[in-house]
Motif scaffolding. Structure first.
Motif, PDB file in Angstrom:
ATOM      1  N   GLY A 122       0.831  -1.187   0.000  1.00  0.00           N
ATOM      2  CA  GLY A 122       0.000   0.000   0.000  1.00  0.00           C
ATOM      3  C   GLY A 122       0.871   1.243   0.000  1.00  0.00           C
ATOM      4  O   GLY A 122       1.584   1.541   0.957  1.00  0.00           O
ATOM      5  N   VAL A 123       0.862   1.951  -1.119  1.00  0.00           N
ATOM      6  CA  VAL A 123       1.696   3.141  -1.226  1.00  0.00           C
ATOM      7  C   VAL A 123       0.951   4.323  -0.634  1.00  0.00           C
ATOM      8  O   VAL A 123      -0.237   4.496  -0.867  1.00  0.00           O
ATOM      9  CB  VAL A 123       2.030   3.400  -2.704  1.00  0.00           C
ATOM     10  N   ALA A 124       1.674   5.097   0.167  1.00  0.00           N
ATOM     11  CA  ALA A 124       1.058   6.295   0.727  1.00  0.00           C
ATOM     12  C   ALA A 124       0.754   7.268  -0.397  1.00  0.00           C
ATOM     13  O   ALA A 124       1.641   7.636  -1.144  1.00  0.00           O
ATOM     14  CB  ALA A 124       2.008   6.936   1.722  1.00  0.00           C
TER      15      ALA A 124
ATOM     16  N   ALA B  24       3.267   8.969  -3.073  1.00  0.00           N
ATOM     17  CA  ALA B  24       3.257   8.485  -4.447  1.00  0.00           C
ATOM     18  C   ALA B  24       3.253   9.650  -5.429  1.00  0.00           C
ATOM     19  O   ALA B  24       3.884   9.604  -6.481  1.00  0.00           O
ATOM     20  CB  ALA B  24       2.040   7.605  -4.674  1.00  0.00           C
TER      21      ALA B  24
ATOM     22  N   LEU C 220       7.927   5.227   0.206  1.00  0.00           N
ATOM     23  CA  LEU C 220       6.766   4.921  -0.614  1.00  0.00           C
ATOM     24  C   LEU C 220       5.741   4.094   0.156  1.00  0.00           C
ATOM     25  O   LEU C 220       4.541   4.281   0.017  1.00  0.00           O
ATOM     26  CB  LEU C 220       7.200   4.160  -1.869  1.00  0.00           C
ATOM     27  N   ALA C 221       6.253   3.157   0.958  1.00  0.00           N
ATOM     28  CA  ALA C 221       5.347   2.250   1.646  1.00  0.00           C
ATOM     29  C   ALA C 221       4.787   2.884   2.912  1.00  0.00           C
ATOM     30  O   ALA C 221       3.993   2.270   3.614  1.00  0.00           O
ATOM     31  CB  ALA C 221       6.076   0.952   1.993  1.00  0.00           C
ATOM     32  N   ASN C 222       5.222   4.107   3.182  1.00  0.00           N
ATOM     33  CA  ASN C 222       4.744   4.816   4.361  1.00  0.00           C
ATOM     34  C   ASN C 222       4.969   3.987   5.629  1.00  0.00           C
ATOM     35  O   ASN C 222       4.068   3.788   6.428  1.00  0.00           O
ATOM     36  CB  ASN C 222       3.258   5.145   4.221  1.00  0.00           C
TER      37      ASN C 222
END
Lengths: 283, 379, 520
Positions: A48-50, A54, B259-261
């Motif tokens: 899950g990309v923020a 992104a 990116l993956a937070n």
């Protein structure tokens, strides 16, 4: 008998860039990183990309990639770049930079570069081809105002093309060799297009966060197949049919028409340091 | 003192790049179209005021056109590939039915104001960033930029210099060969193959000529001491390699986490672990370059020194970017991100005007570049 | 200063020795002129001084090189950068940077000079060479002479002990060459640098040469007059001195005139009979009001030319005076903005361009010849046979780019002559040719004239014009300033007079042959 230390036996000079295991290591690391920087939208959907990140990602990578490229260039040039290879690199980069605006399309189409890049990689080896990919696009950007966030990605992809040309099997020759180079030309034309599109897909279409985007947009966190379809349509519609096919066709034609003589000229350059030894014009 | 400061001189290229990147960062953290247009105006103003008389300086308008192109493309995508999803429908286009296996792609259909505006705002932001890069490209002399690179990248700089100076020679060579081409009585090119052969008769002599020249160049470089400054010792090489690989891994991990937070501890709004990873990675990269170039004993002729003006230029850019950050955190965030849904008109508030004013300072407080050589009047 | 001990060298690709047991020693502060036919190994020998041969070229070398008391045999060229400065033929091809100042500093940057020291030396070098006003100019916008001065300056800036110059003026016109050679002589006088120079315009250098190194099948080193007396190649003045048995051999015009006093006195009373050119009345090409312009610049300003069958005409004038433009306009392949060119019926015209290699693109001489046969629709083998007749001994399998300048010229000449043109235009064919090659070219040209062709040669070489051409056209600023028989034009000109003409002045004797004949 002369003492041995007074005898200088120097083999005929060769143009090329030696790559040691250290350089390979750095090149492989940079390749992985580069692939990640380009392909992240498809590579990390699972976590899950923020969304807010992104959105910035293309720029962040565009800013970081030059650092990586500089590291690679420093490593490759440190080992074995003699004056001869450097001069040939410079001249070929200039030729590539010159034919690019003359024959190529805008910043996204790199039609004409591939032809000389592939031939030079074939003639002078993988290290040379790799560097030439970098320097050609860099020179072209400096000379024709192509400096932008796309530049590091283009440099990296062009480097891969030159590297691949240098790594092709050596023993193939004649018609088979040309066929092999043309195949590489076509494959890299489409692959280069797809990779460049992949990088600029989220960049150009925007990222669909709140559902107001177009249906080709990258959707962070969506299933990989979903995003792949969207990307597939995006790249097919924007470039595969147009730019990429054009690039494949021009590269093929160029290789067919002048590939062989140009390859001969390049190969000759390797042993050319011999000063002309002809006799005089005396009858 | 002030007079001396204002003597014409080119500024260090890094300063212009620093300023432009800071400006781009500022632009990337806002979507207010008025602010973005303001930043474009500021960049153009500084370019007009401080660019030198060189080909790369004249290319700035290409970047402006590219900006326009990006905005049009982005809005166009929203319209063509379905921009429906919004309450305010502007107009309806007939939707083209696509087969079911085309998952989730919509062609035409109704177009909403929200979709178009998002496209416009995002496109403008992207265009602004590109134009900032264009401004740096126009202001900083790329030759001086290459000359300021660390020693480990010296070869890259030399390749570029060789390429730049080989270009006009290639042009001359091409012209000569094309003219000479007319001297050989080629029979009427009947087949396509014969016509294509003409290309060979031009490209082969030009390329051979260029390669022969490059050989003379290599000899000339060799006898004048190129490559004499030596390479790094084994220890430095190993250290450089380790640092380089380390830098890449750190940056990779950071990028993934970003990116993956990934969860992180925040201090003053900054993620501690991520920031540390990034800074460490960049430091390792810089160190790697420095180490590999450390033993190289090469010097620069008349290097551009970093002076007060350079510091001021970078400071103005960084201040603008920081101000935007502060406004986003403590001030009126809606000024930076005007609401689209429901639609409100964007405004240029006083703090935003202040940001623009600060960013525009380099146009006035830096020494001008060298005056262009007085042009002779045509006789 | 420079000592060669038993140097032997061959290229890796062939077994033939290029240098065979060469021994000599050049003293400090000496100016040594290297002479010898092209292909005799002059460049190879010069390259051995800073180990460019074999380090850069590849090959096998034995023997020892000692420079300034230090054994440099095994060093890399770059390690000798502060000891030996080396300047090649084409300055433009050797430039690394793009402005004068940066080029002067390049070597010092590589050697790690301190910035302050570097700045000081660049300023000094600019003044030393008299190019201070060019400091920030783009190197490509300089004239040929200025470029070569910058190239010499760029190696002098790091103050080497030895300066090696490999034909530094071969790509320059006479005025630029004069400039460069005058500067070199000043350097020798003022700085006392040891200079080794190969130069085909020997007559300009022998005045201040301390010694001559003759490279032919063996290598001889000795005092100027001694070596020149036995050298197969001599400048016309020395040739004249040898033929007339003058002692000591004259090296300057002044010495020559003093020694020629008896002849000149005799000719003042009774002018010698000199050959008169036969009048020509069969025009092959008639051109009227030729105009060529590039934008606002007028290259050729309304020129009339007539070329006759069997006549060899020279086209002279400084670089940029419109010679080349006129030739291309006459041929028709170049630009022509006005005027007419009329050729006789069935008359073909051919032009050999300044850089003959521009026309060669195949991988062997034989392939080029076959291509030429096909293009001209001739039976197979015509061009190759013609080439063999012009210049025997060129390998048909050789790569055209591997040939010497003279041989490339011969191949292009053969290709151009294969179509049997009645008018032949040669654009600076003597550039880069040595005495022997020029002699061969003279023979070929004379042969073409005997076959009834009209020949026009653009050249700077007065000696060649005096020997080969009947008529001379001199151009300046796109206009013809004189047109007449060679003897009238050359003997009456201060700049274009041959060495022999200067010695014999005011009697219009042009060549050694004529002088000896007239003197009885």
């Amino acid at each position: 008998m002369r003492p041995a230390d007074q005898m200088l036996d120097i083999p005929p000079p060769i143009v090329g860039v030696a790559i040691g295991w250290r350089t390979w290591l750095v090149m492989i690391a940079s390749t992985l990183l580069g692939l990640f920087a380009i392909g992240w939208p498809l590579l990390i959907p699972a976590v899950g990309v923020a969304p807010e990140h992104a959105d910035d990602a293309p720029f962040i990578f565009a800013a970081l990639l030059p650092v990586i490229l500089l590291l690679v260039i420093a490593q490759v040039t440190e080992g074995g770049l003699d004056a001869r290879s450097l001069a040939v690199l410079g001249v070929l980069s200039a030729i590539n930079a010159a034919i690019r605006p003359a024959l190529g399309a805008g910043t996204a189409g790199v039609e004409s570069v591939f032809f000389l890049l592939i031939l030079a990689g074939r003639a002078f080896g993988p290290g040379f081809g790799y560097l030439l990919g970098f320097t050609s696009l860099f020179a072209s950007a400096l000379l024709t105002a192509g400096v932008g966030p796309w530049l590091p990605f283009q440099m990296l992809c062009a480097g891969w093309v030159g590297l691949a040309a240098g790594l092709l099997p050596k023993r193939v020759s004649g018609k088979a060799e040309m066929a092999m180079l043309i195949t590489l030309g076509i494959v890299s034309a489409y692959l280069f297009g797809a990779l460049m599109n992949m990088w600029f897909w989220p960049f150009i279409t925007g990222i669909d966060v709140d559902g107001t985007g177009s249906s080709l947009d990258y959707v962070p966190g969506a299933p990989i197949l979903d995003n792949l379809t969207r990307f597939g349509w995006f790249t097919l519609l924007t470039s595969t049919a147009g730019w990429d096919t054009g690039r494949a066709i021009t590269t093929t034609i160029a290789l067919l028409v002048v590939g062989r003589p140009v390859l001969a000229v390049l190969r000759r350059a390797s042993g050319m340091a011999r000063v002309s030894t002809g006799d005089t014009l005396k009858p | 003192m002030i007079r001396r400061y204002l003597l014409p001189r080119p500024l260090h290229p890094f300063s212009w790049w620093g300023w432009a990147i800071a400006l781009a960062v500022a632009a990337s953290s806002a979507s207010n179209p008025l602010l973005l247009l303001g930043i474009i105006a500021v960049a153009s103003l500084v370019v007009m005021a401080r660019r030198a008389d060189s080909p790369w300086a004249k290319a700035f308008k290409l970047y402006l056109w590219l900006g326009v192109f990006i905005v049009i493309l982005r809005v166009g995508f929203r319209i063509v590939f379905g921009g429906g999803d919004g309450p305010t429908i502007l107009f309806n286009l007939p939707e083209v039915p696509l087969p079911t296996w085309v998952r989730g792609i919509r062609l035409l259909g109704s177009v909403s104001l929200e979709a178009v505006l998002t496209g416009l705002y995002d496109g403008l932001r992207l265009a602004t960033i590109i134009i900032c890069v264009g401004a740096a490209n126009a202001l900083a002399n790329p030759k001086k930029l290459l000359a300021s690179l660390p020693g480990a990248l010296y070869e890259l700089g030399t390749i570029m210099v060789v390429a730049v100076s080989a270009l006009p020679q290639l042009g001359d060579s091409l012209q000569r060969v094309m003219r000479a081409r007319k001297l050989r009585r080629s029979p009427e090119a009947r087949t396509r193959r014969q016509r294509l052969r003409v290309v060979e008769t031009i490209i082969v002599p030009v390329l051979s000529d260029a390669l022969e020249r490059s050989l003379s160049l290599a000899a000339s470089m060799d006898v004048r001491g190129y490559g004499r400054s030596g390479t790094a010792n084994p220890l430095d090489r190993a250290l450089g390699l380790a640092l380089g690989l380390g830098a890449m891994s750190l940056i990779a991990v950071w990028a993934y986490r970003y990116l993956a937070n990934a969860p992180d501890t925040f201090v003053l709004g900054f993620p501690v672990l991520s920031t540390a990873l990034l800074l460490l990675g960049l430091a390792a990269a810089g160190l790697a370059l420095w180490v590999s170039g450390r033993t190289v004993q090469r010097t620069r002729y008349r290097p551009i020194r970093w002076g007060l003006a350079e510091t001021l230029v970078v400071a103005s850019g960084v201040a603008a970017a920081l101000l935007i950050r502060l406004i986003a955190r403590y001030g009126d965030a809606t000024a930076l991100f005007p609401s689209i849904h429901p639609f409100t008109w964007p405004e240029l508030t006083l703090p935003l005007l202040g940001v623009l004013a600060i960013a525009a300072l380099p146009a006035f407080i830096t020494p001008p570049p060298y005056a262009a050589a007085p042009r002779r009047q045509p006789a | 200063m420079i000592r060669f001990e038993d140097i032997t060298f061959r290229y890796a690709s062939s077994e033939a020795l290029r240098l065979d047991s060469v021994n000599f020693e050049i003293e400090e502060g000496e100016l040594c002129l290297v002479v010898g036919p092209t292909g005799s190994g002059k460049s190879t020998l010069l390259g051995c001084i800073n180990n460019l041969v074999p380090r850069f070229t590849g090959g096998v070398r034995t023997g020892r090189v000692v420079i300034d008391g230090q054994d440099t045999t095994l060093l890399q060229p770059r390690e000798l950068a502060t000891t030996v400065g080396y300047v090649g033929q084409d300055p433009l091809a050797g430039f690394v940077t793009d402005t004068v100042e940066e080029e002067l500093a390049y070597s010092m940057e590589q050697l790690g000079f301190a910035p302050a020291e570097m700045r000081r030396r660049v300023e000094e070098t600019l003044d030393l060479l008299g190019i201070a006003e060019l400091r920030s100019r783009d190197l490509r916008t300089l004239s040929g002479g200025q470029q070569q001065r910058v190239a010499i300056g760029s190696v002098l800036a790091s103050s080497p002990k030895v300066l090696v110059l490999d034909e530094p003026t071969s790509a320059l016109d006479p005025i630029a060459a004069e400039e460069v050679l005058a500067m070199i002589s000043r350097l020798v006088r003022d700085l006392g640098t040891t200079v080794v120079i190969a130069e085909h315009r020997m007559e300009r250098v022998i005045e201040f040469a301390d010694s001559v190194l003759l490279v032919s099948s063996t290598v001889q080193h000795g005092e100027t007059r001694e070596i020149l007396a036995v050298s197969p190649i001599k400048p016309p003045l020395v040739e004249l001195g040898t033929r007339m048995g003058w002692q000591p051999l004259p090296l300057t015009i002044r010495e020559g005139r003093r020694l020629a006093n008896p002849q000149r006195r005799a000719w003042a009373d009774e002018p010698p009979g000199l050959p008169v050119p036969t009048p020509r009345d069969e025009p092959k090409l008639t051109a009227k009001d030729i105009i060529v312009r590039y934008g606002p610049k007028v290259a050729v300003a309304g020129v009339d030319v007539t070329l006759h069958a069997g006549e060899v005409t020279a086209l002279m004038g400084r670089n940029g005076c419109g010679k080349s433009s006129l030739m291309w306009a006459l041929h028709g392949a170049g630009r022509r903005d006005g005027g007419t060119v009329s050729l006789g019926d069935e008359t073909r015209i051919s032009l050999v361009p300044q850089t003959p290699s521009d026309l060669l693109y195949l991988t062997s001489v034989a392939a080029e010849c076959e291509q030429s046969d096909q293009e001209a629709g001739l039976p197979e083998g015509t061009t190759l046979a013609l080439l063999r007749r012009l210049v025997p001994g060129i390998e048909p399998e050789a790569h055209p780019r591997d040939l010497s300048e003279g041989q490339k010229l011969a191949v292009v000449l053969a290709v151009e002559l294969a179509g049997n043109p009645q008018v032949v235009l040669l654009d600076e064919p003597t550039r880069g040719l040595d005495y022997g090659a020029k002699e061969a070219l003279s023979d070929i040209v004379a042969g073409m004239a005997r076959e009834g062709r009209a020949v026009l040669i653009a050249t700077h070489d007065v000696e060649m014009v005096a020997q080969t051409c009947e008529r001379v056209i001199v151009m300046a600023e796109g206009e013809v300033v004189s047109d007449g028989p060679t003897r009238e034009v050359l003997a009456n000109s201060a700049l274009l007079a041959t060495q022999v003409a200067k010695v014999a002045n005011p009697t219009p004797v042009l060549t050694v042959e004529e002088f000896v004949h007239a003197a009885g």
